[in-house]
Design a protein around this motif. Structure first.
Motif, PDB file in Angstrom:
ATOM      1  N   SER A 127      32.400  79.809  61.907  1.00 57.28           N
ATOM      2  CA  SER A 127      33.487  79.050  61.240  1.00 57.28           C
ATOM      3  C   SER A 127      34.168  78.887  60.392  1.00 57.28           C
ATOM      4  O   SER A 127      34.815  78.386  60.698  1.00 57.28           O
ATOM      5  N   VAL A 128      33.920  79.666  59.640  1.00 56.60           N
ATOM      6  CA  VAL A 128      34.505  80.045  58.260  1.00 56.60           C
ATOM      7  C   VAL A 128      35.388  81.028  58.182  1.00 56.60           C
ATOM      8  O   VAL A 128      37.285  80.439  58.071  1.00 56.60           O
ATOM      9  N   LEU A 129      35.462  81.925  59.315  1.00 57.53           N
ATOM     10  CA  LEU A 129      36.352  82.862  59.820  1.00 57.53           C
ATOM     11  C   LEU A 129      37.821  81.941  60.997  1.00 57.53           C
ATOM     12  O   LEU A 129      38.571  81.858  60.628  1.00 57.53           O
ATOM     13  N   GLY A 130      37.194  80.688  61.503  1.00 50.48           N
ATOM     14  CA  GLY A 130      38.073  80.250  62.581  1.00 50.48           C
ATOM     15  C   GLY A 130      38.721  79.420  61.262  1.00 50.48           C
ATOM     16  O   GLY A 130      40.091  79.510  61.317  1.00 50.48           O
ATOM     17  N   ALA A 131      38.727  78.866  60.627  1.00 55.44           N
ATOM     18  CA  ALA A 131      38.856  78.269  59.158  1.00 55.44           C
ATOM     19  C   ALA A 131      39.789  78.705  58.209  1.00 55.44           C
ATOM     20  O   ALA A 131      41.145  78.200  58.488  1.00 55.44           O
ATOM     21  N   MET A 132      39.239  80.500  58.291  1.00 52.50           N
ATOM     22  CA  MET A 132      41.102  80.706  57.196  1.00 52.50           C
ATOM     23  C   MET A 132      41.845  81.081  58.582  1.00 52.50           C
ATOM     24  O   MET A 132      42.707  81.310  57.605  1.00 52.50           O
ATOM     25  N   TYR A 133      41.552  81.615  59.232  1.00 51.41           N
ATOM     26  CA  TYR A 133      42.682  81.607  60.578  1.00 51.41           C
ATOM     27  C   TYR A 133      43.826  80.429  60.104  1.00 51.41           C
ATOM     28  O   TYR A 133      45.189  80.766  60.945  1.00 51.41           O
ATOM     29  N   LEU A 134      43.268  79.667  60.920  1.00 50.50           N
ATOM     30  CA  LEU A 134      44.117  78.298  61.015  1.00 50.50           C
ATOM     31  C   LEU A 134      44.879  77.524  59.204  1.00 50.50           C
ATOM     32  O   LEU A 134      45.946  77.816  59.618  1.00 50.50           O
ATOM     33  N   ASP A 135      44.529  78.277  58.911  1.00 56.60           N
ATOM     34  CA  ASP A 135      44.955  78.228  57.606  1.00 56.60           C
ATOM     35  C   ASP A 135      45.852  78.751  57.188  1.00 56.60           C
ATOM     36  O   ASP A 135      46.772  78.643  56.425  1.00 56.60           O
ATOM     37  N   GLY A 136      45.602  80.081  56.985  1.00 52.51           N
ATOM     38  CA  GLY A 136      46.282  81.349  56.246  1.00 52.51           C
ATOM     39  C   GLY A 136      46.714  82.234  57.393  1.00 52.51           C
ATOM     40  O   GLY A 136      47.116  83.212  57.107  1.00 52.51           O
ATOM     41  N   GLY A 137      46.456  82.107  58.311  1.00 53.00           N
ATOM     42  CA  GLY A 137      46.984  83.101  59.989  1.00 53.00           C
ATOM     43  C   GLY A 137      45.506  84.473  60.128  1.00 53.00           C
ATOM     44  O   GLY A 137      44.696  84.492  59.661  1.00 53.00           O
ATOM     45  N   ILE A 138      46.539  85.142  60.532  1.00 53.37           N
ATOM     46  CA  ILE A 138      45.188  86.920  61.307  1.00 53.37           C
ATOM     47  C   ILE A 138      45.050  87.247  59.888  1.00 53.37           C
ATOM     48  O   ILE A 138      43.690  87.963  59.769  1.00 53.37           O
ATOM     49  N   GLU A 139      46.170  87.216  59.002  1.00 50.54           N
ATOM     50  CA  GLU A 139      45.715  88.242  57.822  1.00 50.54           C
ATOM     51  C   GLU A 139      44.909  87.991  56.534  1.00 50.54           C
ATOM     52  O   GLU A 139      44.028  89.497  56.603  1.00 50.54           O
ATOM     53  N   PRO A 140      44.697  87.107  56.360  1.00 49.55           N
ATOM     54  CA  PRO A 140      43.569  86.954  55.353  1.00 49.55           C
ATOM     55  C   PRO A 140      42.694  86.949  56.161  1.00 49.55           C
ATOM     56  O   PRO A 140      41.442  87.371  55.853  1.00 49.55           O
ATOM     57  N   ALA A 141      42.637  86.813  57.948  1.00 48.55           N
ATOM     58  CA  ALA A 141      41.115  86.875  58.237  1.00 48.55           C
ATOM     59  C   ALA A 141      40.559  88.083  58.495  1.00 48.55           C
ATOM     60  O   ALA A 141      39.240  88.565  58.494  1.00 48.55           O
ATOM     61  N   LYS A 142      41.819  88.688  58.351  1.00 47.81           N
ATOM     62  CA  LYS A 142      41.597  90.318  59.014  1.00 47.81           C
ATOM     63  C   LYS A 142      40.551  91.522  57.941  1.00 47.81           C
ATOM     64  O   LYS A 142      39.976  91.593  57.922  1.00 47.81           O
ATOM     65  N   GLU A 143      41.881  90.844  56.559  1.00 45.99           N
ATOM     66  CA  GLU A 143      40.940  91.410  55.202  1.00 45.99           C
ATOM     67  C   GLU A 143      39.702  90.424  54.893  1.00 45.99           C
ATOM     68  O   GLU A 143      38.860  91.421  54.521  1.00 45.99           O
TER      69      GLU A 143
END
Length: 232
Positions: A127-143
């Motif tokens: 869920s935190v990963l999903g929130a991160m993706y919505l907030d900042g896109g795929i790059e921070p999620a990948k990182e």
């Protein structure tokens, strides 16, 4: 609302990402029981973000393995991915990041040990990963996934097949492996099983879990970690 004014700076530092919309992080840390207890709209819990995070995680891990493990065929890639995104591995990372201290739970869920429950901690990773993706896109999620999950694929994937891996090791080296159930404790709805892994009559590690199989798997996993240390 309780928990809404909590300071999330420390958690953002740990995960290495600062949210532009902090409400996304708050929702990602809101268990269904909490949302229901306050009669909040059910979409205010982390369930929808977990659904999204699950897909994002599968994509990031699949891409990484596809690029890094060029010699693996599809079946082996699938198995390795499953071992990386299993409940144990994700819940361990969530626990190390302190998600359990921040999750918003109902009183009942809190009293029955929800903050340390592996299934909830695993959900929170997604869920935190999903929130991160919505907030900042795929790059921070990948990182994030690369930093916390894909930093050591060999160790992170060890738990999933721990029992069969240890069995193969013992057969190869002519050793006798067995498991002994040492203890069952706790109330019926949340029992803890304790098992020892025994090689050639000597206890190598002790594991705990919600059932006998998981406690044996944990004991096997700990034994494999010890064997790996000896080889290093």
């Amino acid at each position: 609302m309780a928990g809404m004014n909590r300071n999330y700076d420390e958690l953002e530092k740990k995960i290495g990402y600062q949210f532009k919309d902090i409400n996304l992080l708050i929702t990602a840390l809101t268990h269904t029981s909490f949302a229901n207890e306050l009669k909040v709209n059910k979409t205010d819990s982390y369930e929808r973000l977990e659904f999204l995070g699950d897909a994002i995680l599968e994509y990031i891990v699949s891409e990484y393995l596809f690029l890094k493990k060029k010699e693996y065929e599809e079946g082996r890639l699938t198995k390795l991915r499953a071992s990386l995104v299993c409940e144990f591995t994700l819940s361990q990372i969530s626990e190390s990041l302190g998600y359990g201290d921040y999750v918003r739970l109902s009183k009942g869920e809190e009293l029955t040990g929800g903050r340390k429950r592996k299934s909830i901690l695993c959900d929170l990773f997604e869920s935190v990963l999903g929130a991160m993706y919505l907030d900042g896109g795929i790059e921070p999620a990948k990182e994030f996934v690369h930093r916390f999950l894909l930093d050591d694929v060999e160790t992170k994937s060890l738990f999933y097949d721990a029992k069969s891996t240890l069995q193969e090791f013992c057969q190869k080296h002519g050793r006798q492996l067995s498991y002994e159930l040492i203890e069952e404790r706790g109330p019926e709805h949340s029992k803890i099983f304790v098992s020892d892994a025994v090689i050639n009559g000597k206890v190598t590690a002790r594991g705990e879990g919600p059932n006998r199989k998981t406690s044996e798997q944990m004991a096997a996993y700990k034994t494999l970690l010890q064997l790996r240390k000896k080889q290093d």
